[in-house]
Write a protein that holds these residues in place. Structure first.
Motif, PDB file in Angstrom:
ATOM      1  N   GLU A   1      39.902  39.318  37.255  1.00 53.34           N
ATOM      2  CA  GLU A   1      41.267  39.347  37.784  1.00 53.34           C
ATOM      3  C   GLU A   1      41.426  38.441  39.000  1.00 53.34           C
ATOM      4  O   GLU A   1      42.466  37.806  39.178  1.00 53.34           O
ATOM      5  CB  GLU A   1      41.642  40.783  38.155  1.00 53.34           C
ATOM      6  N   SER A   2      40.386  38.356  39.820  1.00 53.17           N
ATOM      7  CA  SER A   2      40.495  37.584  41.054  1.00 53.17           C
ATOM      8  C   SER A   2      40.246  36.093  40.857  1.00 53.17           C
ATOM      9  O   SER A   2      40.828  35.269  41.556  1.00 53.17           O
ATOM     10  CB  SER A   2      39.514  38.129  42.104  1.00 53.17           C
ATOM     11  N   SER A   3      39.379  35.750  39.894  1.00 55.23           N
ATOM     12  CA  SER A   3      38.998  34.343  39.750  1.00 55.23           C
ATOM     13  C   SER A   3      39.469  33.704  38.458  1.00 55.23           C
ATOM     14  O   SER A   3      39.502  32.470  38.350  1.00 55.23           O
ATOM     15  CB  SER A   3      37.474  34.205  39.851  1.00 55.23           C
TER      16      SER A   3
ATOM     17  N   SER B   1      37.270  43.188  38.033  1.00 58.65           N
ATOM     18  CA  SER B   1      37.817  42.703  39.304  1.00 58.65           C
ATOM     19  C   SER B   1      37.536  41.219  39.484  1.00 58.65           C
ATOM     20  O   SER B   1      38.394  40.462  39.956  1.00 58.65           O
ATOM     21  CB  SER B   1      37.212  43.496  40.471  1.00 58.65           C
ATOM     22  N   LEU B   2      36.323  40.799  39.087  1.00 64.02           N
ATOM     23  CA  LEU B   2      35.968  39.384  39.202  1.00 64.02           C
ATOM     24  C   LEU B   2      36.868  38.543  38.301  1.00 64.02           C
ATOM     25  O   LEU B   2      37.342  37.468  38.701  1.00 64.02           O
ATOM     26  CB  LEU B   2      34.498  39.186  38.845  1.00 64.02           C
TER      27      LEU B   2
END
Length: 345
Positions: free
Chosen positions: A56-58, A53-54
């Motif tokens: 994908e988001s950053s 998730s990290l």
């Protein structure tokens, strides 16, 4: 002989209670072990998702992330020995460097092998920081498993140095836990490496590669019981290469610990020691195979660097190590180094 029926009854009752208690304890221990395993697997799944998730988001871009040296074997030379200072380098390192081919194939090797390339091939692929563990007979050791002689390592190093002109190597040699120091090992290292050693001098951190030549190797010797190298000698003491290793097979736990401890270090331009971050996790009883465990964190090497930039602590990054080093890992370290040199980081 006189038997007291009451005493016999008590003994039988005590024996029965003991058997029941033992069985209950064994059941409880087995239940605890299963619960621990289930909790560990559940946490691992959560930490995998957290890292994904990290990412994908950053994203994992950072200054220098697009840089690719034209020849990884000579990437420091490509950046310019007259310009590149020792404290600007992000050193791509290998963890348990001399474990290629260690142990018995399919028996002990999967639990001890952290690299598949020889020392020479690691250096030719761009690695510049080596982590070598030895035992009393001057053989490589990983835990209780022994491998080839340290002479193989030094011969590989010398071969690489002879084929290049301005590549500097950070060589850490330490006595493996549970083993004794090799006798007279400091003298042996100095005799073997001689003029290529860069003697201990804290001023080295601010010098360019050109200024430390013809020295090519900063050798940090970490004995367990033998005297540490003296100030000003040809070898460097243990305090000049530091880290904050933690025993965890959980990838986000290790990722976060690495970031926390990195943030606690002074910037590279202000400190007079090397600091290492290891993008590795530790095998455990449920998953003792090194490669399988490392697959949980190795894909996030660039993410860690991008998060270090996002958090304002990339100026602390210096030695960055991995198991099973590859070209992309070398490129990301060379990329940050190039960005620093160009004033972009």
């Amino acid at each position: 002989m006189h038997f007291n029926i009451s005493d016999i009854g008590k003994s039988v009752a005590n024996l029965s209670k003991s058997v029941v208690d033992t069985a209950t304890s064994a059941t409880r221990n087995a239940s605890d072990a299963v619960s621990h395993l289930v909790d560990g697997r559940k946490q691992l799944a959560e930490e995998r998702n957290d890292l994904r998730s990290l990412l994908e988001s950053s994203g994992d871009a950072f200054p220098g992330s697009d840089f690719r040296p034209s020849d990884r074997k000579m990437w420091m030379s490509e950046l310019g020995p007259d310009r590149l200072r020792i404290n600007q380098i992000v050193w791509p390192g290998t963890h348990d460097s001399a474990t290629n081919g260690i142990g018995v194939p399919l028996v002990t090797r999967p639990f001890a092998e952290c690299q598949t390339l020889s020392i020479y091939d690691q250096l030719a692929a761009g690695a510049r920081a080596l982590d070598v563990r030895v035992e009393q007979s001057r053989h490589v050791a990983h835990g209780i498993i022994k491998s080839y002689s340290v002479d193989v390592i030094l011969d590989d190093l010398k071969k690489f140095l002879a084929e290049t002109e301005a590549e500097v190597v950070l060589l850490e040699i330490r006595t493996e836990f549970g083993h004794e120091d090799p006798p007279e090992f400091e003298n042996y290292l100095v005799d073997q490496l001689g003029d290529v050693l860069i003697p201990h001098d804290e001023a080295v951190f601010g010098k360019t590669i050109a200024e430390v030549l013809p020295g090519r190797v900063i050798c940090v010797w970490k004995p367990r019981k033998s005297p540490a190298p003296a100030a000003g000698s040809k070898l460097w003491g243990a305090g000049y290469l530091r880290d904050n290793w933690i025993d965890s097979f959980q990838p986000k736990t290790k990722f976060d610990s690495n970031m926390k401890h990195l943030s606690e270090q002074p910037p590279v331009t202000e400190r007079r020691y090397f600091y290492r971050v290891e993008n590795t996790v530790t095998p455990n009883a449920e998953n003792p195979v090194v490669k399988m465990v490392d697959d949980e964190i190795m894909p996030y090497a660039r993410l860690f660097v991008s998060q270090a930039f996002a958090g304002g602590v990339a100026n602390r990054l210096q030695v960055y190590s991995t198991d099973f080093i590859d070209g992309d890992f070398v490129d990301l370290c060379a990329g940050v180094t190039h960005a620093r040199l160009e004033g972009q980081a």
